[in-house]
Design an enzyme around this catalytic site. Sequence first.
Site, mmCIF file in Angstrom:
data_model
loop_
_atom_site.group_PDB
_atom_site.id
_atom_site.type_symbol
_atom_site.label_atom_id
_atom_site.label_comp_id
_atom_site.label_asym_id
_atom_site.label_seq_id
_atom_site.Cartn_x
_atom_site.Cartn_y
_atom_site.Cartn_z
ATOM 1 C CG HIS A 1 -1.733 23.852 32.895
ATOM 2 N ND1 HIS A 1 -2.898 24.421 32.441
ATOM 3 C CD2 HIS A 1 -2.048 23.268 34.092
ATOM 4 C CE1 HIS A 1 -3.874 24.185 33.300
ATOM 5 N NE2 HIS A 1 -3.378 23.487 34.307
ATOM 6 C CE1 TYR B 1 10.703 5.140 41.381
ATOM 7 C CE2 TYR B 1 8.775 5.993 42.529
ATOM 8 C CZ TYR B 1 10.121 5.665 42.522
ATOM 9 O OH TYR B 1 10.876 5.850 43.637
ATOM 10 N NE ARG C 1 -7.891 27.091 38.024
ATOM 11 C CZ ARG C 1 -7.511 27.345 39.263
ATOM 12 N NH1 ARG C 1 -8.257 26.924 40.267
ATOM 13 N NH2 ARG C 1 -6.409 28.011 39.525
#
Length: 742
Positions: free
Chosen positions: A80, A124, A34
């Site tokens: 993931h 969008y 991470r």
Amino acid sequence: MSESSNEPILETESLRRAVGERYLQYALSTIMNRALPDARDGLKPVHRRILFAMKELKLAPSGGFRKSAKISGDVMGNFHPHGDQAIYDALARLAQDFNMRYRLVDGQGNFGNIDGDNPAASRYTEARLTEAAEVLMEGLDEDAVDFRANYDGTLSEPVVLPASFPNLLANGASGIAVGMATNIPPHNIGELCDACLHLIKYPNAHDDSLAKIVPGPDFPTGGLIVEPRDQIRQAYRTGRGAIRLRARWNVENLGRGQKQIIVSEIPYQVQKSRLIERVADLIQNRRILLLADIRDESAEDVRIVLEPRSKNVDPAVLMESLFRQTDFEVRFSLNMNALIDGRTPKVCSLKEVLRAFLDHRRDVLGRRSRHRLGKIERRLEILEGHLAAFLNLDRVIEIIRYEDEPKSVLVREFELTDVQAEAILNMRLRNLRRLEEIELRKEQDALMAELAELHDMLGDESIQWSRISDQIKDIKKKFGKAAPGGRRRTDFDEPPKVDEALFRATVEREPITVVCSTMGWMRALKGHVPLDQNLRYKDGDSARFVFHASTTDRLLAFGTNGRFYTIQASALPGARGMGEPVRLMIDLPNEADILELVIHDPERMLLVASSAGNGFVVREAEAAASTRNGKQVLNLWSGVQAAACAPVAGDHVAVIGENRKLLIFPVSEMSVMTRGKGTRIQKYSKGGLSDVTTFELSAGLQWLDPAGRTRTERNLDTWIGKRGSAGKAPPRGFPKNNRFAG
């Protein structure tokens, strides 16, 4: 418990071991999967998976865009298994030109802005790869890196990307793991390529020589670096440090003596809207007297207009006051912590990061070359079969036409391999023309030459580094200084020398009460409130330093690391909350604490001492620091820290050790220095120094007893001795904590 029983078999283990093992697994997972980037490709797993998923979707730079929601969904479903919002946030950052020096994702739509506005929803926006991302993945189809199974074992993903340029330094990285963190600034690819070429030519090159080629970070938002060059080189040598970054500004004349200041670039990762709000608050609260107004006239470029209060205002003085009180100047903390070989976290120097990248490139070159060798050998095998067919064309046609098992007959009669026989049987009739044989022989000769070249390269390290140098030169040509957007954006400058008295005149003088808690939270209350007034603190915190001051004062903090730090009283946060941590105002290391906090008086002398019993007298004017990093005054060594800092206010020194031995000697025996470890103040057989003070011998030695009453001892002949001696037991009633001030 018997085996025939249906009840489960219980195993016991200590809570310490169970919690320790599980926490260690969590810590390792956080560090490797991470928070920390890989030194080879400069990416964390989520970014690597995003780029690989986009490659699988064939989102090439010259191709069309795809919805970000589709990309996030593929990344989450295939590689993931975390929240889609976290994946989209990482994707959006790769597309932000104010965060990434070399964007890896080409975004279409609202991907956020420098004001701090969030990107539009993933449904969008659209995205595709950039040329930089394509270069990072060049060679994935040629066995350049290892692949591993994805989280459910149905697909495979690359362990690391081939990375044709040092992306860790080019785009930087930041992250917080368990017990460690990383914060690497972006740099210029052209300079990094030059440094790589230098390191290839001179493998034993020092970090200082590389730092001359890479003089400092190159932030995507530009700005001016005002950190001294030797401090930057030191940071590159050790992998840790801090770099001061200022906004870029210029003066715009309006005629008739009127002028305004235009800020065209702000520091990296500073939100423009919050910066303007902070300046507006300072104007409203009359904390900056020289500034009348601030306006944001930004469009695609940053344009912040600052209106001076009068035409007589010096722009340099005005900007200096803004640099000290706002994020027009920031301190970028450099911590080059990365995973070496994808496994070992290490704080690396500039040379070590470049070395990790170059070693990776050599490994990639070897793997791609061996992959190419295999393909050439397989093609040569087929070409030999085709040429054998041309040499015996009539017999081959006869075998194919009349034999029931032509493949086995071809293998037996012409000593062909199974692959060659299969290739002959799959030939088209149009390939039997004479011209085709000539083309096959040309191809065979070219492949044989390439085969010999590859064998020579794999057997000669110098040829390998020469090939890598050529690749790096190509990258420099594509993304370097001559390429669009390749020039350096962040320049270097020396901060102007501004008279402190003139600067203080820019701040309205108001009374304040400075409060610093035990845990290091600082604030300023308006007015001079009673020092014994009950104030609110965080749970478990309490008062440590509380004193009256004014907004024009400078505060001097002395740390247990032997450094003096300067804090502007006008820059202290107000009393609405608990204040701010002092470590956000100065670069105080985590292992150090504030030992003393006073109002700076340039005329005063200070006595500083270490826990080992060494010390000296320093002029306070020479101890004041001009940077957040502070000024080293008391030199320390392993196991020793600063233990005391007292103003010189008398003709004698009183020092007491942890062994409860008191010694008094004249101040004149103390050395006056600007920096050093000092001379021996008191000798100890065990323990170290507890406290030191100065006083007038004629007035006697005073201390506070446990009840808070002042006690005075005037007959001090018993304890007067020579500096550096052991001393004797203190007078009866001296505090058990060995402190003169309670």
